[in-house]
Design an enzyme around this catalytic site. Structure first.
Site, PDB file in Angstrom:
ATOM      1  N   VAL A 152       0.870  -1.181   0.000  1.00 59.24           N
ATOM      2  CA  VAL A 152       0.000   0.000   0.000  1.00 59.24           C
ATOM      3  C   VAL A 152       0.906   1.229   0.000  1.00 59.24           C
ATOM      4  O   VAL A 152       1.888   1.270   0.718  1.00 59.24           O
ATOM      5  CB  VAL A 152      -0.962   0.012   1.204  1.00 59.24           C
ATOM      6  CG1 VAL A 152      -1.973  -1.105   1.082  1.00 59.24           C
ATOM      7  CG2 VAL A 152      -0.214  -0.107   2.525  1.00 59.24           C
ATOM      8  N   CYS A 153       0.583   2.211  -0.820  1.00 60.87           N
ATOM      9  CA  CYS A 153       1.542   3.287  -1.074  1.00 60.87           C
ATOM     10  C   CYS A 153       0.841   4.613  -1.321  1.00 60.87           C
ATOM     11  O   CYS A 153      -0.367   4.672  -1.524  1.00 60.87           O
ATOM     12  CB  CYS A 153       2.379   2.973  -2.323  1.00 60.87           C
ATOM     13  SG  CYS A 153       3.083   1.325  -2.358  1.00 60.87           S
TER      14      CYS A 153
END
Length: 393
Positions: free
Chosen positions: A140-141
């Site tokens: 997740v970014c």
């Protein structure tokens, strides 16, 4: 013990949801955090050269030799987490026996590179393969591209990794990022002693999540959550359906082979993949910046910079930009708030780092921050931490 910690964390989800919008878990947009210093800064990411003229099986040897202990430690932690879920040990036995033969089905040079990593590290080939699979489904970014008033393009990202992969209650942190930080490296991929592209990588991982082809384009990849997601593609691949390419293999192929922004954009939009994704792509000319929203088989949307309409930046977390983010995980709103407060007139490497240092954009999963400016060839990466009080994601 780790399983119990995860259960406690899951039980706390409602509190986490509320905390995400309440100080000190969220904060006013940070200022003056660059150059990196203080408790959120854990060090500069070291550089290594990878010689693309070398045979694939040996080109990673020096790096793996230098980081063998750290890689072995991380693989063991992954195995421990798997054994927490399946105490019989059958899952790791299946990995060791079942995944190793499938390495030969991967395209060149990835198949030989994985074998070389196993040779030098002493880690079983199936476990090296499992390590590479992880990044297809647990990343997740926050990624963004912004253009200043002089037409310079900036591309930056926080890499957040390890959601639900073991909670360390003693240190109030996720277990996997603790072991990933010592394995984070910048790589200068060279051919004929000249740089082809650069990336921020984890040792032992042969795909790309963050990279730049100097003077041409910049590229990051964010996971896209979808019902028709990465797990399905991986299962289909294991069962023999191999029409699609691994997301991170596609990213690397584009960085290595595409010779323009438009060619990179075409490949990222139209190549069939194992998993859905967001590709955040920046070029070297005014207006060249976009978020490509992908299903496994097609491009669903291309959201582009459009200065005439006031769109001087695009920002992607892990949710379709035309939809509201998941209420448990809204990093988008605070990040965009800080970008808007910064304004196009003041955007720079320094102010973008401020945005990515503001909680909850910076959170317990954040492993590194990379800052890129394509025209000058700027490529900087920093190890990150988010001391308490801080959101788990």
């Amino acid at each position: 013990m780790r399983g119990q910690s995860c259960c406690l964390l899951l039980a706390a989800l409602p509190l986490c949801t509320l905390a995400q919008f309440v100080p000190p878990y969220t904060e006013d947009c940070r200022r003056g955090t660059y150059p990196p210093t203080g408790p959120t800064f854990k060090g500069i990411v070291p550089w290594y050269k990878i010689n693309l003229d070398s045979a694939p099986r040996i080109r990673w040897n020096q790096l793996i030799h230098d980081k063998k202990v750290e890689l072995t430690n991380l693989i063991q932690v992954i195995k421990d987490l798997a054994n927490d879920l399946f105490p019989s040990g059958k899952l790791i036995e299946l990995v060791d026996k079942g995944l190793a033969p499938l390495v030969d089905t991967l395209p060149s040079p990835f198949n030989e590179e994985l074998k070389g990593i196993a040779d030098v590290s002493g880690v079983p080939l199936g476990e090296v393969m499992l390590f590479n699979v992880f990044y297809e489904v647990f990343t997740v970014c926050t990624s963004l591209i912004a253009e200043d008033r002089a037409g310079r393009l900036y591309h930056a990202r926080n890499l957040d990794f390890g959601l639900f992969l073991g909670w360390d209650s003693k240190n109030s942190s996720w277990i996997i990022p603790e072991y990933l930080r010592p394995l984070t490296v910048n790589l200068d991929f060279q051919r004929n002693n000249k740089t082809v592209f650069k990336s921020t990588n984890f040792v032992g991982y042969v795909g790309m999540l963050t990279g730049m082809r100097p003077k041409m384009f910049t590229l990051t990849m964010n996971e896209r959550f979808s019902i028709d997601g990465g797990y399905i593609g991986i299962i289909e691949w294991i069962l023999g359906k191999r029409d699609g390419i691994w997301m991170s293999f596609l990213t690397r192929s584009v960085l290595e082979n595409a010779t323009s922004y438009s060619k990179a954009k075409d490949q990222l939009a139209n190549t069939e993949m194992l998993a859905p994704a967001y590709f955040i792509l920046g070029g070297n000319q005014s207006g060249e910046g976009c978020v490509i929203t992908r299903s496994r088989t097609a491009s669903l949307d291309i959201w582009e910079l459009d200065l005439k309409k006031g769109t001087w930046y695009v920002l992607e977390t892990n949710y379709d930009h035309w939809k509201e983010p998941l209420f448990l995980d809204n990093r988008r709103t605070p990040a965009m708030k800080c970008m808007n407060q910064t304004t196009q007139a003041n955007i720079s490497i320094e102010t973008i780092y401020d945005v990515l240092t503001t909680k909850p954009v910076l959170n317990k999963l954040t492993t590194y921050t990379t800052l890129m400016e394509v025209s000058e060839g700027t490529f900087e990466s920093y190890l990150r931490d988010c001391p308490d009080p801080c959101m788990p994601w």
